[in-house]
Design an enzyme around this catalytic site. Structure first.
Site, mmCIF file in Angstrom:
data_model
loop_
_atom_site.group_PDB
_atom_site.id
_atom_site.type_symbol
_atom_site.label_atom_id
_atom_site.label_comp_id
_atom_site.label_asym_id
_atom_site.label_seq_id
_atom_site.Cartn_x
_atom_site.Cartn_y
_atom_site.Cartn_z
ATOM 1 N N ARG A 1 24.848 -42.349 -11.225
ATOM 2 C CA ARG A 1 23.814 -42.431 -10.193
ATOM 3 C C ARG A 1 22.999 -41.141 -10.086
ATOM 4 O O ARG A 1 21.761 -41.198 -10.070
ATOM 5 C CB ARG A 1 24.441 -42.815 -8.844
ATOM 6 C CG ARG A 1 24.884 -44.264 -8.779
ATOM 7 C CD ARG A 1 25.563 -44.563 -7.463
ATOM 8 N NE ARG A 1 26.741 -43.727 -7.274
ATOM 9 C CZ ARG A 1 27.360 -43.543 -6.119
ATOM 10 N NH1 ARG A 1 26.896 -44.133 -5.014
ATOM 11 N NH2 ARG A 1 28.441 -42.790 -6.029
ATOM 12 N N ASN B 1 25.689 -48.446 -6.642
ATOM 13 C CA ASN B 1 26.826 -49.098 -7.282
ATOM 14 C C ASN B 1 27.085 -50.444 -6.618
ATOM 15 O O ASN B 1 26.859 -50.617 -5.416
ATOM 16 C CB ASN B 1 28.098 -48.252 -7.128
ATOM 17 C CG ASN B 1 28.129 -47.056 -8.057
ATOM 18 O OD1 ASN B 1 27.420 -47.023 -9.049
ATOM 19 N ND2 ASN B 1 28.958 -46.079 -7.730
#
Length: 785
Positions: A17, A35
């Site tokens: 990320r 996520n």
């Protein structure tokens, strides 16, 4: 334009990320990333060129620990959103994201650990998003700190700031810590240990001011230490000390099996062994396996480390603690599994005193718990490729990608020796860490706990359970005790070949050569020298090493001279030549020969492993073994690699073909009696086995039309045999498949069981579409996909 993007693979807990955040910011794209149960999702908005570059770079520039398996994108309406953000994780119906394996300490962390000005200077648990513990500390999913063994360590203000900063290397690094808030090292002196004169007192002590310095001093003085690693305890000692390794060997009850040696860097490895480019890449990879390397002559390593072996298992440090300890010792150290032979590795501090206290004088440990025990992986190079011999720490739980969807959830229970299990869902097979030999309660408990852990991690509820046909395997009994599942029995050697096919992402059909020590045959006899026509659904036995009795059953495995007696009786009857193996075992020879002739407690076997045992005993190399496969391993070590001669073995019959192992034994005896040295005899035997494999495959190609051969089974761990066999087959224009990603030994069986179970079920329900024409041999069709 705006794109919705889905990224699947090992993309959580690896800094993906923040990587996407940085990439989008650099390309001046707006949107968000997050996520969910399946992986990473993102939306990016900006000009078309920047969006196209994003889709390229998200794979090409992924973080070091990430494995991007699939990137899917679709165009969606623009929103005019400003800036790029990391959004909260989303829940999902079924977890399908993949978890990273434990990874060796990265260069950035090593630089910080060596910097006196850094707050993590000489901190033994330094880590970041690009390195450190993963699988061994995970208790559940999603992979967040509360579901790891770091849950009880409350981050200090400085660590918390790093953890929550998307621009920081430690953003969402779940094991992040420092000396102020993280695990702490200690050295316990153990009662009954060998540390007298170093302040040892009755009972454990944990008040040594500098545990690392004290541990290094003990190792330099030749003592044995238990050292806590990522997946369990190791037993360590100075690898150059004249008596330390012999002492460790005696206490561990490990008479002959080689120990692994840890050295500080690649240069040190090259001083001890010959290291090619593939070996160097394996040694320095983030996985940090034990690499089997040819030993150099005159190394300072003590003889007791790897007695009589041309190779040495070498590994480099993979934890900060290892780096610091090796620097303190200043010499290579033995680093072997912390167990007594035949037991699983110890991984809990509370078990060290009871199970290792009689071996080690001290315990270098810490207060970060290990959730799942995991042995070191073992690999080697073969003709510029890597071959995994034991797949465990550094590789597990990364998936073995499949070329098909298995459909329903599958559990495959594996074999008895070198056990692994496998869970499969979708297009992934999750092969477990090395469990060991299922021959005692503690190993069985490790097996069952491991299955429950994998089921939870990968959200697998098995509908289908595959197992070996051997009724006495504990893995088989476990499977048969399960309820509300579809049970699929898989023949051992078919599983070997299917494992090789899956390893190579192929479906067959192939001519499968499955050579090992023991496998339960469909006729109730012990197989192990098999020539199969096989695919991922079915098989047919087309050839075998002509069967002989195993006098004493399992005793013949422990005492190879019994197999020599069986083969010599077949070769010479009552006129066995005057050989050393007969003289050495004269007291029991007649009784064992009678047992072989009567068939009482002498099951029939076609095992290639038992043939190698017989030859090892005939050559005077090994009459009794201390570990599985020892006689065959030492036979390979004795053989001259430069010898090109080959003994000939007759190929008899038609369906199935039968190879005369007796011919090979008779040729060995003839040369021995003529004064040929054992090194040459051993080499000619190996070459003879390779030659007859190629000749049998040649005949089978004529009858089947199949020109691809798959080699599998523990006997093909023998590099001399493997090389000679591949050469002989390729000279006859065969295409040869061998193992690389999963072990050729029984550690790969569970993968084969899983793919067979998937294909058999789909074939039986009509879900498959044939992509290869079915091949018929003597009227028996093979079901193919």
């Amino acid at each position: 334009m705006r794109m919705a993007v889905r990224i699947d693979g090992v993309v959580q807990g690896v800094g993906f990320r923040p990587f996407v955040y940085g990439l989008a910011t650099r390309l001046r794209l707006s949107g968000h990333v997050g996520n969910d149960a399946s992986g990473v999702f993102a939306e990016v908005e900006g000009d078309a060129a920047a969006t196209k570059e994003f889709l390229r770079a998200v794979t090409a520039e992924a973080p070091p620990l990430a494995v991007v398996e699939d990137v899917r994108s679709r165009e969606i309406p623009p929103t005019g959103e400003a800036g790029f953000t990391i959004v909260a994780s989303l829940a999902g119906d079924e977890a399908s994201t993949l978890i990273s394996a434990d990874s060796a300490t990265c260069d950035d962390c090593l630089r910080e650990m060596a910097d006196p000005a850094d707050r993590r200077y000489r901190y033994p648990f330094i880590n970041c998003t690009n390195c450190g513990p993963r699988f061994t500390i995970v208790r559940g999913v999603p992979y967040d700190r509360p579901l790891t063994t770091m849950a009880d360590f409350v981050m200090c203000e400085a660590c918390s700031a790093e953890y929550h900063d998307p621009a920081d290397r430690r953003f969402h690094a779940q094991p992040v810590c420092c000396p102020a808030c993280g695990p702490r090292l200690r050295l316990d002196l153990l009662t009954g240990g060998d540390t007298a004169g170093h302040g040892a007192q009755p009972g454990p002590r944990a008040d040594i001011d500098d545990p690392l310095a004290a541990a290094a001093r003990l190792l330099r003085d030749g003592h044995v230490l238990a050292v806590k690693g990522l997946g369990g305890f190791h037993l360590a000692t100075d690898a150059t000390h004249p008596t330390a390794s012999a002492t460790l060997r005696a206490r561990k009850h490990r008479e002959d099996k080689p120990f692994a040696v840890m050295v500080p860097d690649l240069a040190a490895a090259r001083e001890l062994c010959e290291v090619n480019d593939v070996d160097a890449e394996l040694l320095t990879s983030r996985r940090r396996p034990i690499v089997l390397l040819p030993k150099r002559h005159g190394t300072p390593i003590a003889d007791a480390v790897a007695p009589g072996n041309r190779r040495l298992g070498v590994l480099l440090p993979y934890t900060p603690l290892h780096h610091l300890l090796l620097a303190g010792v200043g010499r290579p150290i033995v680093l072997t599994s912390g167990n007594i032979s035949d037991e699983p590795i110890v991984y809990r501090d509370e078990d060290v005193v009871d199970r290792l206290g009689a071996i080690a004088g001290a315990m270098l440990t810490h207060d970060r718990p290990i959730h799942i025990r995991t042995d070191d992986s073992v690999v080697r190079s073969f003709r510029r490729t890597a071959q995994v011999q034991r797949r465990s720490r550094g590789y597990v739980p990364e998936a073995v990608p499949l070329e098909f969807d298995v459909g329903r959830h599958i559990l495959a229970c594996g074999a008895e020796l070198k056990n692994t299990f496998c869970v499969a869902k979708g297009r992934h097979a999750f092969l477990s860490h090395h469990i060991g030999d299922l021959e005692n309660f503690e190993t069985l408990r490790s097996f069952t706990q491991g299955i429950e852990h994998f089921r939870a991690l990968f959200d697998v509820q098995p509908d289908v359970v595959a197992y070996d046909l051997h009724p006495e395997y504990l893995s088989t009994k476990y499977a048969l005790d399960l309820s509300d599942v579809e049970l699929v029995g898989v023949q051992h050697h078919h599983a070997h070949i299917a494992s090789c096919l899956a390893d190579n992402r192929e479906r067959g059909p192939v001519l499968g050569v499955a050579f090992d020590g023991t496998g339960y045959g469909t006729d109730g006899t012990i197989w192990g020298g098999e020539f199969l026509l096989a695919d991922l659904t079915s098989f047919r036995r087309l050839g075998l090493i002509d069967s002989v009795p195993m006098p004493g059953g399992a005793k013949a495995i422990k005492q190879p001279w019994r197999m020599a007696a069986a083969y010599l009786d077949r070769a010479y009857g009552d006129d066995v030549p005057d050989l050393g193996v007969v003289t050495r075992n004269a007291a029991d020879w007649r009784a064992v020969r009678s047992m072989a002739r009567s068939g009482v407690n002498a099951p029939s076997t076609s095992s290639a492993g038992r043939l190698f045992d017989a030859v090892a005993a005939v050559l005077g190399i090994r009459d009794a073994i201390n570990y599985e496969g020892q006689a065959a391993i030492e036979l390979e070590q004795v053989a001259s690699p430069s010898e090109r001669g080959a003994y000939e073995a007759a190929v008899m019959g038609d369906d199935p073909l039968r190879v005369s192992g007796v011919d090979l034994v008779r040729a060995c005896v003839a040369d021995l009696r003529a004064g040929v040295v054992p090194a040459v005899v051993a080499a000619r035997f190996h070459n003879g086995v390779a030659d007859v494999i190629a000749r049998v495959c040649d005949r089978l190609r004529t009858s089947t039309g199949i020109g691809t051969v798959a080699l599998s089974g523990g006997v093909f761990q023998n590099l001399l045999l493997l090389g000679a066999t591949v050469d002989a087959l390729e000279q006859r224009d065969f295409r040869v498949l061998i193992h690389s990603r999963v072990p050729t030994n029984d550690g790969g069986i569970s993968l084969g069981q899983a793919v067979i179970a998937a294909h058999q079920r789909r074939a039986a329900t009509g879900e498959t579409t044939p992509v290869v024409a079915a091949t018929s041999v003597s009227g028996s069709p093979l079901l193919l996909e």
